[in-house]
Design a protein around this motif. Structure first.
Motif, PDB file in Angstrom:
ATOM      1  N   SER A  67     -11.497  -3.224  -1.527  1.00 24.19           N
ATOM      2  CA  SER A  67     -10.349  -2.090  -0.269  1.00 24.19           C
ATOM      3  C   SER A  67     -10.716  -3.362   0.770  1.00 24.19           C
ATOM      4  O   SER A  67     -10.988  -4.077   1.192  1.00 24.19           O
ATOM      5  CB  SER A  67     -11.045  -1.111  -0.482  1.00 24.19           C
TER       6      SER A  67
ATOM      7  N   SER B   1       0.818  -1.265  -0.046  1.00 26.78           N
ATOM      8  CA  SER B   1       0.164  -0.012  -0.316  1.00 26.78           C
ATOM      9  C   SER B   1       1.154   1.141   0.000  1.00 26.78           C
ATOM     10  O   SER B   1       1.894   1.421   0.540  1.00 26.78           O
ATOM     11  CB  SER B   1      -0.806  -0.377   1.672  1.00 26.78           C
TER      12      SER B   1
ATOM     13  N   GLY C 120      -6.780   3.991  -2.641  1.00 27.45           N
ATOM     14  CA  GLY C 120      -6.601   2.578  -2.188  1.00 27.45           C
ATOM     15  C   GLY C 120      -7.306   1.550  -2.541  1.00 27.45           C
ATOM     16  O   GLY C 120      -7.574   0.085  -2.356  1.00 27.45           O
ATOM     17  N   ARG C 121      -8.276   1.715  -3.925  1.00 30.14           N
ATOM     18  CA  ARG C 121      -9.493   0.393  -4.056  1.00 30.14           C
ATOM     19  C   ARG C 121      -7.710  -0.502  -4.945  1.00 30.14           C
ATOM     20  O   ARG C 121      -7.199   0.236  -5.783  1.00 30.14           O
ATOM     21  CB  ARG C 121      -9.733   1.174  -5.484  1.00 30.14           C
TER      22      ARG C 121
ATOM     23  N   ILE D 133      -2.980  -1.059  -7.854  1.00 30.67           N
ATOM     24  CA  ILE D 133      -3.144  -0.152  -6.771  1.00 30.67           C
ATOM     25  C   ILE D 133      -3.776   1.338  -7.022  1.00 30.67           C
ATOM     26  O   ILE D 133      -2.965   1.767  -7.942  1.00 30.67           O
ATOM     27  CB  ILE D 133      -2.952   0.299  -5.520  1.00 30.67           C
TER      28      ILE D 133
END
Length: 360
Positions: free
Chosen positions: A261, A171, A238-239, A234
């Motif tokens: 998510s 992330s 943040g999806r 990504i």
């Protein structure tokens, strides 16, 4: 994966320095001077040797680095500028190199009882490299953790909570590891043979990047147990987009992509039937272009490149690309390579491998 603003020609030239640019051929230097972005991808040369090349946005080869065997996926650190080429399964090497040749390459070897799955990703600060690996005797996927400041010494191993662990990413804040467990059992004693197609266990997993603790795991429903979850990217919100490869009946029309998510269930994209058929039930690579808000999919089986709207999943563009291989964000839309040497508008005397990384 493209995070933030991409490196431009001036930025790459500055990082590379005089020694690097002086070593380039006039043709390569011209390609570097007129490109707006720089990429890296593995390739096979006509003489059967393997390497990784830096490539202009037009597809012109700028520089090459030799590899001991075939590579698969790539990882790039925005913090340090280093790139890693991971061996194709069941390979046991990963080579760390500096595209500007400021430092000597470093060869990583997987520990005994493990091999690389062809993918990995750096932490945002560049201090850790995570790699998807196979504990083949234990029939479980793992994530190897490597200290980049200590010559890429392997310092930890996390359980991937699945089998056939393939692509993985990190992330933007560095807190989560996102893992695509393809669900397919393999063992190097049997080469690349798939040993459990009738009882696959695909899943998508989130781990704590610091401790390896399981945060979230999505198992696919029984009706989609033969849908191998393989590749990830990504979006800026943040999806997590994922792409799949179908191992079931050829006349089936399964979903081939979707998103989720943290804290949310999986959502599959309902592609038009003709698009699913065109992709040949197989998506070999996926890439998000955050600036344009689109997602690129490629299929070497179907010979196609498809672009989707990242918010809705609607088809924006379809293109026939014979033996389509890698995909990465471009200045507009996506850049696409192929096994028969095409990279955007240029065809070279190499066979590009399955993935492209844009050097940010």
């Amino acid at each position: 994966m493209w995070r933030g603003e991409a490196i431009d020609r001036r930025g790459f030239l500055k990082a590379a320095g005089v020694i690097f640019t002086a070593a380039l051929s006039p043709r390569s230097l011209m390609a570097l001077e007129r490109t707006d972005a720089v990429y890296a991808s593995g390739f096979k040369a006509p003489d059967g040797s393997f390497g990784v090349a830096t490539v202009s946005e037009r597809g012109e080869i700028i520089d090459r680095v030799a590899l001991p065997a075939r590579a698969h996926g790539m990882a790039y650190s925005t913090a340090t500028g280093r790139t890693v080429a991971f061996a194709r399964r069941p390979g046991t090497f990963a080579m760390v190199f500096d595209p500007s040749r400021q430092t000597e390459p470093i060869m990583i070897t997987s520990p005994e009882g493990r091999h690389f799955y062809g993918h990995g990703h750096f932490s945002p600060d560049g201090t850790r490299l995570y790699a998807s690996e196979n504990d083949f005797d234990g029939n479980r996927g793992t994530i190897g953790v490597y200290d980049t400041w200590d010559k890429f010494h392997r310092i930890a191993e996390f359980d991937a909570h699945g089998i056939g662990t393939h692509d993985m990413t990190v992330s933007d804040d560095g807190k989560l590891l996102v893992i695509a467990n393809g669900g397919i059992e393999t063992h190097p004693d049997f080469g690349r043979t798939k040993l459990n197609v009738d009882r696959m266990e695909p899943s998508l997993v989130l781990l704590d990047a610091k401790t390896g603790a399981l945060i979230q795991r999505h198992r696919l429903p029984a009706s989609l147990k033969q849908l191998s979850t393989r590749h990830l990217d990504i979006t800026d919100n943040g999806r997590i987009w994922f792409a799949c490869q179908w191992e079931g009946a050829r006349n089936a029309l399964p979903p081939l992509a979707g998103w989720f998510s943290r804290g949310e269930d999986l959502s599959f994209v309902s592609l038009p039937e003709e698009t699913t058929v065109r992709l040949g039930n197989y998506v070999g690579a996926i890439a998000v272009n955050r600036r344009d808000g689109v997602v690129g999919l490629t299929s070497p089986i179907g010979g196609a490149a498809v672009t989707l709207d990242a918010k809705t999943g609607a088809v924006v563009k379809e293109e026939t690309v014979r033996e389509a291989a890698g995909v990465a964000p471009a200045a507009h839309g996506v850049a696409v390579s192929s096994y028969d040497g095409r990279f955007n508008e240029t065809r070279s005397q190499v066979a590009w491998d399955q993935h492209i990384v844009r050097l940010n």
